[in-house]
Design a protein around this motif. Structure first.
Motif, PDB file in Angstrom:
ATOM      1  N   LYS A 157      36.642   7.027  -6.575  1.00  0.00           N
ATOM      2  CA  LYS A 157      37.140   6.049  -7.542  1.00  0.00           C
ATOM      3  C   LYS A 157      38.660   6.023  -7.456  1.00  0.00           C
ATOM      4  N   TYR A 186      28.261   3.233 -22.602  1.00  0.00           N
ATOM      5  CA  TYR A 186      29.425   2.386 -22.293  1.00  0.00           C
ATOM      6  C   TYR A 186      30.369   2.430 -23.498  1.00  0.00           C
ATOM      7  N   ALA A 193      30.923   0.384  -7.562  1.00  0.00           N
ATOM      8  CA  ALA A 193      31.311   0.111  -8.949  1.00  0.00           C
ATOM      9  C   ALA A 193      32.752  -0.380  -8.910  1.00  0.00           C
ATOM     10  N   ASN A 218      31.090  -1.015  -1.755  1.00  0.00           N
ATOM     11  CA  ASN A 218      31.549  -1.009  -3.141  1.00  0.00           C
ATOM     12  C   ASN A 218      30.358  -0.688  -4.049  1.00  0.00           C
ATOM     13  N   THR A 276      35.547   1.543  -7.011  1.00  0.00           N
ATOM     14  CA  THR A 276      34.821   2.702  -6.496  1.00  0.00           C
ATOM     15  C   THR A 276      34.083   2.322  -5.221  1.00  0.00           C
ATOM     16  N   HIS A 279      30.257  -1.682 -18.169  1.00  0.00           N
ATOM     17  CA  HIS A 279      29.093  -1.785 -17.287  1.00  0.00           C
ATOM     18  C   HIS A 279      29.497  -1.771 -15.820  1.00  0.00           C
ATOM     19  N   GLU A 280      30.584  -2.463 -15.483  1.00  0.00           N
ATOM     20  CA  GLU A 280      30.978  -2.548 -14.070  1.00  0.00           C
ATOM     21  C   GLU A 280      31.500  -1.223 -13.518  1.00  0.00           C
ATOM     22  N   ASP A 281      31.735  -0.237 -14.396  1.00  0.00           N
ATOM     23  CA  ASP A 281      32.214   1.072 -13.941  1.00  0.00           C
ATOM     24  C   ASP A 281      31.077   2.016 -13.561  1.00  0.00           C
ATOM     25  N   ALA A 282      29.852   1.666 -13.891  1.00  0.00           N
ATOM     26  CA  ALA A 282      28.717   2.560 -13.651  1.00  0.00           C
ATOM     27  C   ALA A 282      28.272   2.496 -12.193  1.00  0.00           C
ATOM     28  N   ALA A 283      28.184   3.646 -11.557  1.00  0.00           N
ATOM     29  CA  ALA A 283      27.781   3.732 -10.151  1.00  0.00           C
ATOM     30  C   ALA A 283      26.377   4.328 -10.038  1.00  0.00           C
TER      31      ALA A 283
END
Length: 353
Positions: A103, A205, A51, A49, A54, A180-184
């Protein structure tokens, strides 16, 4: 001579029956699941995992897999509930393995399976790589990515690192995500920035409490010497259209959009599409892709990515007006190549299908 011909035919038939590739694959894969006489297969050896919604899948490819070039896409074929599906993803090569980052998309059958259900040890099939967004020549590079559009950028950046280009080529990466949690891959970019002074990255963001602005003219103003830069943009169609409006006058501008504009509900009624090869005329709804309309009319054209990248669905348009669903441009010129997956019909059409 006739007896010799018959004997050769019989020998060929016997050989084909003994060395049937599908039967051979069946037994080879009892030993190793990615062994094959002809198919490009890859085994999932790691799942991570990276992100929110994702994952990155590390793949061990067999000898038939064409690795392609950084930034290109591969058709990825998986079986979900007994049915074979094909989608296209950008892969990154690392230490004789491939990394597939996915994703989860709402209502996405393949992305949901890859993110939620795929397991280490399972095998997927890969097609031939395609795409023109390749490692640039020796010039300044600007990368604009939104959401999962970061994946081909990472592939390009790591390709530049392998070729020692990051040591002397300025790279500005701008990356937009919702939260923030979507950034890979932030740890990867931070390490690259620490190692290479000319590599700079910025993450925006757009839906956090203290949210950043979406792509706009202020981001353009931050780039010097745009006329001497290569610009890459990848993300949803609206993002890519804005990027082209702002950065399209760069020395080189290349883009890929992975989603289309919503169906225009103001467009009602039907358009007649004449298919010259099939010798038939069908009526399709206005405002949606020609491919989707033909499928609803029980016509099954060949297609691949459904994003306007792979050209599998492209055909010749003899007459008629169309609208590009990625950038809203219209085209009424005759005798043009038409990607039916990303264009809607504005008038009656005659196409070579």
């Amino acid at each position: 001579m006739q007896s010799i011909s018959k004997r050769n035919t019989l020998l060929r038939s016997l050989t084909e029956s003994v060395f049937d590739p599908h039967a051979t694959d069946f037994w080879l894969q009892k030993i190793n699941p990615i062994w094959s006489t002809h198919r490009a297969l890859a085994k999932i050896v790691r799942k991570e995992n990276v992100a929110a919604d994702t994952v990155s899948l590390t793949l061990e490819p067999n000898r038939h897999v064409n690795l392609g070039q950084p930034g290109q896409h591969h058709p990825v074929r998986v079986k979900v509930q007994g049915r074979l599906y094909e989608r296209n993803y950008s892969l990154t090569e690392r230490d004789n393995t491939l990394v597939l980052t996915v994703k989860k998309v709402a209502d996405g059958i393949v992305s949901r399976w890859l993110v939620e259900d795929s397991q280490v040890g399972q095998v997927i099939e890969l097609g031939q790589p395609f795409g023109d967004m390749l490692i640039p020549a020796q010039s300044r590079v600007v990368m604009l990515a939104a959401g999962s559009g970061i994946t081909p950028m990472l592939s390009l950046i790591e390709g530049m690192q392998v070729k020692s280009q990051l040591q002397h080529t300025p790279v500005d990466l701008m990356y937009w995500v919702k939260r923030h949690e979507d950034a890979a891959f932030l740890n990867v970019f931070e390490a690259l920035a620490a190692q290479y002074p000319l590599f700079k990255f910025h993450v925006f963001y757009t839906q956090d409490q203290e949210h950043d602005s979406r792509l706009n003219v202020t981001h353009l103003a931050a780039i010097d010497d745009l006329d001497q830069s290569t610009v890459y943009a990848c993300g949803p169609s609206g993002f890519v259209a804005t990027a082209e409006d702002l950065f399209g006058h760069a020395q080189v501008f290349m883009s890929e959009a992975f989603s289309m504009s919503a169906i225009d509900t103001n467009e009602t009624g039907f358009i007649n599409v004449t298919l010259t090869q099939s010798n038939k005329t069908v009526a399709i709804p206005k405002g949606q892709s020609i491919l989707a309309g033909l499928e609803q009319a029980n016509v099954k054209p060949t297609y691949g990515c459904r994003m306007g990248i792979c050209n599998k669905c492209a055909c010749q348009k003899a007459t008629g007006a169309t609208k590009n669903l990625l950038n809203a441009s219209e085209n009424a010129e005759p005798n043009n190549l038409l990607k039916i997956c990303v264009n809607s019909a504005k008038s009656d059409l005659v196409i070579d299908l």
